[in-house]
Design a protein around this motif. Structure first.
Motif, PDB file in Angstrom:
ATOM      1  N   ALA A   1       0.810  -1.218   0.000  1.00 37.32           N
ATOM      2  CA  ALA A   1       0.000   0.000   0.000  1.00 37.32           C
ATOM      3  C   ALA A   1       0.844   1.269   0.000  1.00 37.32           C
ATOM      4  CB  ALA A   1      -0.924   0.008   1.215  1.00 37.32           C
ATOM      5  N   LEU A   2       2.158   1.141   0.157  1.00 41.69           N
ATOM      6  CA  LEU A   2       3.010   2.317   0.242  1.00 41.69           C
ATOM      7  C   LEU A   2       2.972   3.137  -1.048  1.00 41.69           C
ATOM      8  CD1 LEU A   2       6.226   0.758   1.862  1.00 41.69           C
ATOM      9  CD2 LEU A   2       4.409   2.045   3.025  1.00 41.69           C
ATOM     10  N   THR A   3       2.925   4.475  -0.905  1.00 36.81           N
ATOM     11  CA  THR A   3       3.068   5.370  -2.046  1.00 36.81           C
ATOM     12  C   THR A   3       4.528   5.820  -2.130  1.00 36.81           C
ATOM     13  OG1 THR A   3       2.682   7.422  -0.819  1.00 36.81           O
ATOM     14  CG2 THR A   3       0.739   6.198  -1.578  1.00 36.81           C
ATOM     15  N   TRP A   4       4.862   6.538  -3.198  1.00 37.38           N
ATOM     16  CA  TRP A   4       6.237   7.025  -3.323  1.00 37.38           C
ATOM     17  C   TRP A   4       6.573   7.985  -2.192  1.00 37.38           C
ATOM     18  CZ3 TRP A   4       7.402  12.188  -3.892  1.00 37.38           C
ATOM     19  CH2 TRP A   4       6.362  13.042  -4.270  1.00 37.38           C
ATOM     20  N   ARG A   5       5.584   8.721  -1.695  1.00 33.64           N
ATOM     21  CA  ARG A   5       5.831   9.635  -0.575  1.00 33.64           C
ATOM     22  C   ARG A   5       6.167   8.855   0.690  1.00 33.64           C
ATOM     23  NH1 ARG A   5       0.653  11.836   0.352  1.00 33.64           N
ATOM     24  NH2 ARG A   5       1.598  13.156   1.986  1.00 33.64           N
ATOM     25  N   ASP A   6       5.439   7.758   0.919  1.00 34.80           N
ATOM     26  CA  ASP A   6       5.732   6.920   2.083  1.00 34.80           C
ATOM     27  C   ASP A   6       7.126   6.308   1.979  1.00 34.80           C
ATOM     28  OD1 ASP A   6       3.067   6.982   3.490  1.00 34.80           O
ATOM     29  OD2 ASP A   6       2.418   6.112   1.591  1.00 34.80           O
ATOM     30  N   VAL A   7       7.476   5.846   0.777  1.00 37.98           N
ATOM     31  CA  VAL A   7       8.795   5.240   0.582  1.00 37.98           C
ATOM     32  C   VAL A   7       9.893   6.250   0.875  1.00 37.98           C
ATOM     33  CG1 VAL A   7      10.372   4.323  -1.167  1.00 37.98           C
ATOM     34  CG2 VAL A   7       8.021   3.462  -1.029  1.00 37.98           C
TER      35      VAL A   7
ATOM     36  N   LEU B   1       0.183   5.051   6.617  1.00 35.80           N
ATOM     37  CA  LEU B   1       0.311   5.830   5.384  1.00 35.80           C
ATOM     38  C   LEU B   1       0.173   7.326   5.663  1.00 35.80           C
ATOM     39  CD1 LEU B   1      -1.800   3.686   2.883  1.00 35.80           C
ATOM     40  CD2 LEU B   1       0.672   3.632   3.291  1.00 35.80           C
ATOM     41  N   LEU B   2       0.970   8.122   4.954  1.00 33.35           N
ATOM     42  CA  LEU B   2       0.898   9.566   5.109  1.00 33.35           C
ATOM     43  C   LEU B   2      -0.463  10.077   4.646  1.00 33.35           C
ATOM     44  CD1 LEU B   2       4.389  10.678   3.712  1.00 33.35           C
ATOM     45  CD2 LEU B   2       3.722  10.341   6.102  1.00 33.35           C
ATOM     46  N   PRO B   3      -0.988  11.110   5.312  1.00 33.55           N
ATOM     47  CA  PRO B   3      -2.265  11.682   4.860  1.00 33.55           C
ATOM     48  C   PRO B   3      -2.097  12.409   3.536  1.00 33.55           C
ATOM     49  CG  PRO B   3      -1.331  12.975   6.646  1.00 33.55           C
ATOM     50  CD  PRO B   3      -0.464  11.759   6.510  1.00 33.55           C
ATOM     51  N   ALA B   4      -3.222  12.877   2.981  1.00 34.63           N
ATOM     52  CA  ALA B   4      -3.191  13.583   1.700  1.00 34.63           C
ATOM     53  C   ALA B   4      -2.216  14.747   1.754  1.00 34.63           C
ATOM     54  CB  ALA B   4      -4.586  14.078   1.343  1.00 34.63           C
ATOM     55  N   GLN B   5      -1.535  14.961   0.669  1.00 32.99           N
ATOM     56  CA  GLN B   5      -0.514  16.005   0.623  1.00 32.99           C
ATOM     57  C   GLN B   5      -1.150  17.379   0.425  1.00 32.99           C
ATOM     58  OE1 GLN B   5       2.451  16.544  -2.746  1.00 32.99           O
ATOM     59  NE2 GLN B   5       3.808  15.697  -1.176  1.00 32.99           N
ATOM     60  N   LYS B   6      -0.618  18.363   1.138  1.00 29.11           N
ATOM     61  CA  LYS B   6      -0.995  19.759   0.967  1.00 29.11           C
ATOM     62  C   LYS B   6       0.158  20.494   0.288  1.00 29.11           C
ATOM     63  CE  LYS B   6      -3.558  19.961   5.393  1.00 29.11           C
ATOM     64  NZ  LYS B   6      -4.884  20.424   4.916  1.00 29.11           N
TER      65      LYS B   6
END
Length: 237
Positions: free
Chosen positions: A45-51, A101-106
């Protein structure tokens, strides 16, 4: 012919000429990609931001005695030579298994309000300019962009730094020579004349709100110029 320069013991003995080391981006990139594959196997489930966040937070110091190490206000060791340090595959994979997981990016952008262009004195002390960022809603930064426009005729003369509200400095350009095809030093040109964007992750997990400071120093004689505009764009959550 291989990679070596021909004067190692192996070459002299007539054995196959391969390489005595595996280094550079050609080695680092596939190794990093392999670690990312491990992270995704542990948590698909990781996104590039999480990685990116996992790799930064679990990295270990490269050459811990190096004088360039400092700590940002979020507690992350940072170094202009080594970034956050060396990737630690075991620590990163373990972190991935239980990662939230990180929340939505601002994102938020602000431009400095310059009543007139800033003069970059030739081979002199740094000039500074500030801008205030408030109400961004970003409590943890992920990335910051600096956009700067200047008519300075040789960007290689300039040392450019961005300082976060917490005091974390990111040196984004250093005084340097550019070289022609024959290796002779030449001017680097006015690369900032139509606007140029730098990026930094050094203030990762710091708060975005507060006073941001641009510092520009001309470190070589022979060229001058003005800064007509600069701005930042902050990414975070």
């Amino acid at each position: 012919d291989g990679y070596n320069d021909g004067d190692t013991a192996a070459d002299i003995a007539g054995r196959p000429d391969y390489t005595r080391c595996m280094n550079g981006t050609s080695a680092a990139t596939p190794q990093a990609a392999g670690v990312v594959a491990l992270l995704l196997e542990a948590n698909s489930a990781l996104t590039w931001r999480d990685v990116r966040a996992i790799l930064a937070r679990t990295a270990r110091k490269t050459d811990p005695t190096h004088s360039g190490w400092s700590t940002n206000s979020a507690g992350h060791p940072i170094n202009h030579e080594f970034g956050f340090g060396a990737i630690d595959a075991l620590a990163a994979t373990r972190a991935a298994k239980t990662w939230a997981l990180l929340p939505a990016q601002k994102t938020v952008s602000r431009s400095a309000q310059l009543s007139r262009p800033l003069t970059i004195a030739d081979n002199a002390a740094a000039i500074t300019s500030t801008l205030a960022l408030q109400g961004s809603g970003i409590r943890q930064l992920e990335f910051v962009e600096l956009a700067i426009t200047s008519d300075h005729s040789n960007v290689g003369d300039l040392e450019i730094a961005l300082i976060s509200p917490a005091g974390t400095a990111s040196t984004l350009s250093v005084v340097r020579d550019c070289h022609d095809d024959q290796g002779s030093a030449v001017g680097c040109g006015a690369a900032l004349s139509s606007g140029f964007t730098f990026g930094t992750v050094r203030p990762m997990d710091e708060a975005a709100d507060g006073t941001w400071t641009l510092s520009v120093r001309d470190g070589k004689g022979g060229a001058t110029g003005l800064i007509s505009a600069w701005s930042i764009k902050a990414y975070g959550h």
